[in-house]
Every structure is written in C-alpha cells, then in structure tokens.
Scaffold this motif. Structure first.
Motif, PDB file in Angstrom:
ATOM      1  N   UNK A   3     -33.285 -38.979  -6.154  1.00 49.84           N
ATOM      2  CA  UNK A   3     -33.627 -37.573  -5.969  1.00 49.84           C
ATOM      3  C   UNK A   3     -33.471 -37.209  -4.508  1.00 49.84           C
ATOM      4  N   UNK A   4     -32.797 -36.090  -4.262  1.00 47.27           N
ATOM      5  CA  UNK A   4     -32.659 -35.552  -2.916  1.00 47.27           C
ATOM      6  C   UNK A   4     -33.485 -34.282  -2.844  1.00 47.27           C
ATOM      7  N   UNK A   5     -34.373 -34.209  -1.881  1.00 48.95           N
ATOM      8  CA  UNK A   5     -35.271 -33.070  -1.766  1.00 48.95           C
ATOM      9  C   UNK A   5     -35.058 -32.405  -0.417  1.00 48.95           C
ATOM     10  N   UNK A   6     -34.614 -31.153  -0.468  1.00 51.96           N
ATOM     11  CA  UNK A   6     -34.350 -30.404   0.752  1.00 51.96           C
ATOM     12  C   UNK A   6     -35.545 -29.519   1.099  1.00 51.96           C
ATOM     13  N   UNK A   7     -35.624 -29.180   2.365  1.00 55.61           N
ATOM     14  CA  UNK A   7     -36.612 -28.226   2.834  1.00 55.61           C
ATOM     15  C   UNK A   7     -36.102 -27.596   4.117  1.00 55.61           C
ATOM     16  N   UNK A  38     -22.385 -26.152   1.701  1.00 60.43           N
ATOM     17  CA  UNK A  38     -22.935 -24.830   1.474  1.00 60.43           C
ATOM     18  C   UNK A  38     -22.092 -24.036   0.493  1.00 60.43           C
ATOM     19  N   UNK A  39     -22.825 -23.240  -0.267  1.00 62.55           N
ATOM     20  CA  UNK A  39     -22.233 -22.423  -1.316  1.00 62.55           C
ATOM     21  C   UNK A  39     -22.544 -20.975  -0.997  1.00 62.55           C
ATOM     22  N   UNK A  97     -26.780 -27.350   0.341  1.00 65.16           N
ATOM     23  CA  UNK A  97     -27.091 -28.512  -0.487  1.00 65.16           C
ATOM     24  C   UNK A  97     -26.969 -29.785   0.332  1.00 65.16           C
ATOM     25  N   UNK A  98     -27.920 -30.642   0.159  1.00 67.81           N
ATOM     26  CA  UNK A  98     -27.821 -31.987   0.681  1.00 67.81           C
ATOM     27  C   UNK A  98     -27.031 -32.823  -0.324  1.00 67.81           C
ATOM     28  N   UNK A  99     -26.215 -33.723   0.165  1.00 68.47           N
ATOM     29  CA  UNK A  99     -25.403 -34.549  -0.733  1.00 68.47           C
ATOM     30  C   UNK A  99     -25.357 -35.984  -0.239  1.00 68.47           C
ATOM     31  N   UNK A 100     -25.278 -36.896  -1.177  1.00 59.57           N
ATOM     32  CA  UNK A 100     -25.220 -38.318  -0.861  1.00 59.57           C
ATOM     33  C   UNK A 100     -23.962 -38.916  -1.476  1.00 59.57           C
ATOM     34  N   UNK A 101     -23.202 -39.592  -0.622  1.00 60.45           N
ATOM     35  CA  UNK A 101     -21.963 -40.250  -1.041  1.00 60.45           C
ATOM     36  C   UNK A 101     -22.204 -41.753  -1.016  1.00 60.45           C
ATOM     37  N   UNK A 122     -26.764 -34.769  -5.537  1.00 59.64           N
ATOM     38  CA  UNK A 122     -26.950 -33.476  -4.888  1.00 59.64           C
ATOM     39  C   UNK A 122     -28.425 -33.101  -4.925  1.00 59.64           C
ATOM     40  N   UNK A 123     -28.843 -32.386  -3.877  1.00 57.03           N
ATOM     41  CA  UNK A 123     -30.177 -31.817  -3.889  1.00 57.03           C
ATOM     42  C   UNK A 123     -30.186 -30.517  -4.677  1.00 57.03           C
ATOM     43  N   UNK A 124     -31.335 -29.895  -4.735  1.00 61.29           N
ATOM     44  CA  UNK A 124     -31.471 -28.668  -5.516  1.00 61.29           C
ATOM     45  C   UNK A 124     -31.007 -27.440  -4.741  1.00 61.29           C
ATOM     46  N   UNK A 125     -30.821 -27.581  -3.450  1.00 57.50           N
ATOM     47  CA  UNK A 125     -30.363 -26.469  -2.629  1.00 57.50           C
ATOM     48  C   UNK A 125     -31.499 -25.743  -1.940  1.00 57.50           C
ATOM     49  N   UNK A 126     -31.221 -25.227  -0.770  1.00 60.69           N
ATOM     50  CA  UNK A 126     -32.193 -24.407  -0.040  1.00 60.69           C
ATOM     51  C   UNK A 126     -31.435 -23.225   0.548  1.00 60.69           C
ATOM     52  N   UNK A 127     -31.997 -22.042   0.395  1.00 60.51           N
ATOM     53  CA  UNK A 127     -31.305 -20.810   0.784  1.00 60.51           C
ATOM     54  C   UNK A 127     -31.490 -20.542   2.277  1.00 60.51           C
ATOM     55  N   UNK A 128     -30.393 -20.202   2.922  1.00 64.61           N
ATOM     56  CA  UNK A 128     -30.406 -19.758   4.319  1.00 64.61           C
ATOM     57  C   UNK A 128     -29.826 -18.349   4.353  1.00 64.61           C
TER      58      UNK A 128
END
Length: 132
Positions: A3-7, A38-39, A97-101, A122-128
């Motif tokens: 699990x990837x958790x962004x903040x 980023x999306x 999004x945070x991502x791990x390769x 992939x993380x769940x994403x955090x809005x900027x």
C-alpha cells in the motif's frame, strides 16, 4: 498487499509551496524505485506524466517543466518518498500519484522516470491545486 499512502496535497496560490509524502507499507523487497506521476483534470492516469523519480544511489530525475522547482527525496529507513514543490504554477494543478517500480536492475533516475507509466504499485492520489 503493498500500500502506498500519499499526503500533503492542497490548494495554494501561484508561487507557493507544498510538500508531498508517500509511505510504502508492507514492502519487504530491497530493489525498488519510487517516484511521482501527475494526472491533469479531464485525463485518465495513463494520459498523465512522470514528474520526478529516484534511481540508484539517490539519483534524481525530473520532467523538464519542474526542474529547478521540485525536489524529490527519500528516506529508505521509512520506505518514504517526498516531493518538495516550490514556485508552484497553475499548470502544476493535477492529481499527484506516488508510484513504486519493482525492478532487479540498477536504474538511473532517468530510467526510472521513463518507466513510471509501468509502475507496479500506485497510491490513491492527492490533489494539488494552484490558483493564479
């Protein structure tokens, strides 16, 4: 399950700063690389872009539009990656999004950046959001 958790996302005015964090939980392997994607609104994640990544020996890489403004770093002991974003522009507004390769090879930062779209986790994403 990894699990990837962004903040750290939020809303700022142009010229402001934000710091994103991403912690990888339950990760037991040693060969991995992390980065940020980023999306832009209206596009799916696959249509986004790799923003920053860290390769072997903490080698950083950035997409051209953020060079000199964003800094990526990581704390290996905490399996955490950070993205310090300064001099933010409205064009930086996106879901990050945070991502791990997970690769066995030793990769440079640029190689990780190029493979971000094929990340394993992939993380769940955090809005900027950056307002003018």
């Amino acid at each position: 399950q990894i699990k990837l958790v962004e903040s750290g996302g939020g809303s700022v005015r142009a010229g402001g700063s934000l710091r994103l964090s991403c912690a990888a939980s339950r990760w037991t392997h040693t060969t991995y690389y992390m980065g940020w994607w980023r999306q832009i609104a209206g596009k799916n994640r696959e249509g986004g872009e790799a923003v920053a990544a860290i390769g072997v020996d903490d080698d950083p890489a950035y997409t051209d539009s953020v060079k000199g403004r964003f800094t990526i770093s990581q704390d290996n002991a905490k399996d955490t990656v950070y993205l310090e974003m300064n001099s933010l522009e409205p064009e930086d507004s996106a879901m990050y999004y945070c991502a791990l390769v997970h690769r066995r090879q030793r990769l440079t930062g640029m190689q990780v950046l190029a493979q971000m779209g094929q990340s394993d986790y992939w993380g769940q994403g955090t809005q900027v959001t950056v307002s003018s």
